[in-house]
Design an enzyme around this catalytic site. Sequence first.
Site, PDB file in Angstrom:
ATOM      1  N   ARG A 243       0.839  -1.283  -0.016  1.00 54.38           N
ATOM      2  CA  ARG A 243      -0.041   0.092   0.098  1.00 54.38           C
ATOM      3  C   ARG A 243       0.933   1.195   0.065  1.00 54.38           C
ATOM      4  O   ARG A 243       2.033   1.267   0.767  1.00 54.38           O
ATOM      5  CB  ARG A 243      -0.817   0.020   1.331  1.00 54.38           C
ATOM      6  CG  ARG A 243      -1.970  -1.092   1.338  1.00 54.38           C
ATOM      7  CD  ARG A 243      -2.618  -1.181   2.588  1.00 54.38           C
ATOM      8  NE  ARG A 243      -3.546  -2.471   2.474  1.00 54.38           N
ATOM      9  CZ  ARG A 243      -3.138  -3.723   2.884  1.00 54.38           C
ATOM     10  NH1 ARG A 243      -1.869  -4.019   3.335  1.00 54.38           N
ATOM     11  NH2 ARG A 243      -4.095  -4.622   2.682  1.00 54.38           N
ATOM     12  N   LYS A 270      -2.046  -2.363   7.539  1.00 57.86           N
ATOM     13  CA  LYS A 270      -3.149  -2.268   7.803  1.00 57.86           C
ATOM     14  C   LYS A 270      -3.888  -3.254   8.768  1.00 57.86           C
ATOM     15  O   LYS A 270      -4.912  -3.054   9.391  1.00 57.86           O
ATOM     16  CB  LYS A 270      -4.102  -2.308   6.252  1.00 57.86           C
ATOM     17  CG  LYS A 270      -5.421  -2.039   6.587  1.00 57.86           C
ATOM     18  CD  LYS A 270      -6.140  -1.953   5.162  1.00 57.86           C
ATOM     19  CE  LYS A 270      -7.480  -1.687   5.452  1.00 57.86           C
ATOM     20  NZ  LYS A 270      -8.226  -1.568   3.899  1.00 57.86           N
ATOM     21  N   HIS A 333      -2.361   3.417  -5.119  1.00 61.49           N
ATOM     22  CA  HIS A 333      -3.083   2.203  -4.332  1.00 61.49           C
ATOM     23  C   HIS A 333      -3.454   1.299  -5.485  1.00 61.49           C
ATOM     24  O   HIS A 333      -3.402   0.083  -5.340  1.00 61.49           O
ATOM     25  CB  HIS A 333      -4.268   2.726  -3.561  1.00 61.49           C
ATOM     26  CG  HIS A 333      -4.295   1.494  -2.697  1.00 61.49           C
ATOM     27  ND1 HIS A 333      -5.019   0.478  -2.964  1.00 61.49           N
ATOM     28  CD2 HIS A 333      -4.272   1.619  -1.168  1.00 61.49           C
ATOM     29  CE1 HIS A 333      -5.036  -0.342  -1.735  1.00 61.49           C
ATOM     30  NE2 HIS A 333      -4.917   0.359  -0.586  1.00 61.49           N
ATOM     31  N   ARG A 336      -1.529  -1.965  -6.976  1.00 55.96           N
ATOM     32  CA  ARG A 336      -1.752  -3.246  -6.103  1.00 55.96           C
ATOM     33  C   ARG A 336      -2.846  -4.128  -7.085  1.00 55.96           C
ATOM     34  O   ARG A 336      -2.856  -5.180  -7.350  1.00 55.96           O
ATOM     35  CB  ARG A 336      -2.441  -3.249  -4.730  1.00 55.96           C
ATOM     36  CG  ARG A 336      -1.425  -2.885  -3.832  1.00 55.96           C
ATOM     37  CD  ARG A 336      -1.880  -2.356  -2.622  1.00 55.96           C
ATOM     38  NE  ARG A 336      -2.677  -2.981  -1.870  1.00 55.96           N
ATOM     39  CZ  ARG A 336      -2.282  -4.088  -1.060  1.00 55.96           C
ATOM     40  NH1 ARG A 336      -1.036  -4.436  -1.085  1.00 55.96           N
ATOM     41  NH2 ARG A 336      -3.254  -4.948  -0.592  1.00 55.96           N
ATOM     42  N   HIS A 360      -3.127  -9.751   2.121  1.00 53.74           N
ATOM     43  CA  HIS A 360      -4.902  -9.897   2.296  1.00 53.74           C
ATOM     44  C   HIS A 360      -5.234 -11.160   3.011  1.00 53.74           C
ATOM     45  O   HIS A 360      -4.661 -12.158   2.953  1.00 53.74           O
ATOM     46  CB  HIS A 360      -5.378 -10.165   0.978  1.00 53.74           C
ATOM     47  CG  HIS A 360      -5.657  -8.923  -0.012  1.00 53.74           C
ATOM     48  ND1 HIS A 360      -5.884  -9.029  -1.329  1.00 53.74           N
ATOM     49  CD2 HIS A 360      -5.449  -7.741   0.435  1.00 53.74           C
ATOM     50  CE1 HIS A 360      -5.966  -7.801  -1.782  1.00 53.74           C
ATOM     51  NE2 HIS A 360      -5.723  -6.801  -0.875  1.00 53.74           N
ATOM     52  N   TYR A 370      10.473 -13.182   9.558  1.00 50.27           N
ATOM     53  CA  TYR A 370       9.138 -12.715   8.850  1.00 50.27           C
ATOM     54  C   TYR A 370       9.106 -13.582   7.675  1.00 50.27           C
ATOM     55  O   TYR A 370       7.947 -13.669   7.178  1.00 50.27           O
ATOM     56  CB  TYR A 370       9.592 -11.112   8.390  1.00 50.27           C
ATOM     57  CG  TYR A 370       9.213 -10.312   9.529  1.00 50.27           C
ATOM     58  CD1 TYR A 370       8.302  -9.323   9.318  1.00 50.27           C
ATOM     59  CD2 TYR A 370      10.017 -10.077  10.537  1.00 50.27           C
ATOM     60  CE1 TYR A 370       8.140  -8.090  10.413  1.00 50.27           C
ATOM     61  CE2 TYR A 370       9.985  -9.325  11.461  1.00 50.27           C
ATOM     62  CZ  TYR A 370       8.947  -7.991  11.519  1.00 50.27           C
ATOM     63  OH  TYR A 370       8.906  -7.405  12.466  1.00 50.27           O
TER      64      TYR A 370
END
Length: 407
Positions: A243, A270, A333, A336, A360, A370
């Site tokens: 994003r 987010k 944006h 994406r 998502h 990670y």
Amino acid sequence: MPLTDTRLRALKPKDNPYKVTDERGLYVEVTPTGSKLWRFRYRIGGAQKKLCIGSYPDISLKQARDAAYEARRAVASGGDPAFEKRKRKIRAEFLSAQTFEAVAREYIEQMMVQNGRADGTIVKANYFLDKLAPAIGNRPINEIEPFEVLAPLKRLEATGKHETAKKCRSFAGRVFRYGVATTRCKSDPTSMLKGALVTPRATHYAAILEPTELGGLLRAIDDFTGYMVTKLALQIAPHVFVRPGELRHAEWHEIDLVDGVWKIPAGKMKARRAHAVPLSKQVRSYLTDLAEMLGREGYVFPSARSSKRPMSENTLNAAFRRMGYSKEEVTAHGLRATASTFLNESGLWNPDAIERALAHGDSNVVRGIYHRGKHWDERVRMAQWWSDYLDELRTGGKVIVGKFAKG
């Protein structure tokens, strides 16, 4: 002898205060200035106490007697009317200082900043407060009624800002519920406003979905003549699927150019979950150019005005407008959606890997490192394939034939 209005009016001030009794503990105190003050005397546990009722004639004889009657009932039930009155006064003074704006700023600090909410989320919360503050900011939060909140929301609607109005109502509701939880108010008046606002139409970020048009955009980015940091951000953005807010808040300590991984902490995502981005050789090359220009400390994409701040949230979209693209054609944006569409249409990649790359619905909790999550190896290959494909489009080479492509 019980007091009458005639006797009360006839009472004159003296050099010192004096009392004139009515009945059953009620009396009036006359001060040297001529004020006539109602008092009620009572006992609790052998101790004599006094309740101040008010002044005559503001409080009539009948009202004073009614107040004394209620006080006697309270004493008979084990209460202390003077103490209760002091509590009510203290609470009233406390609540009068608890304005909507004061509680809202406390909510933002306590429930958002200290809980590590994303910077962009906090900026938006302050934006919503700025929209509401002129109407209800100085009002005690416990006194605000639904129509007071509705008025500024309707003004936003009248300017066509339906989505902003909806989000302002939602923010106000969170502040009121925080106020209820912290005893500053008794209810959330915005709960009565559901259905009072126009439901905004669902909109999608403008995105390029045609290969030839995407190639044209990439060439236009290469020809961009503005601030070099902005140009490099524009060049990197199509490759990494993140994003815009996540991109502009990137910091050098999160990026490993040797292993080719960008580790984004949960506070910047987010979904509030840490995310890893595999970096293709093209992206690493762009980042190396940036590092040579600016060094490897602080923000990767700093503001042109201060290296201590990230670039503005409008920078990339403003650059697209300067390049001649309208907001109906392309947005930062929307890149994406471009990547998602092309990758899915290629048929080469697991849809779950694509969704994970886009962060998502990733329910995977961080496992220490990670980039050790599911689909990582496929995502590394996919990131390099995507960057290579973008290079093909930039030079006018072959395109994928999919639903997005015309003949």
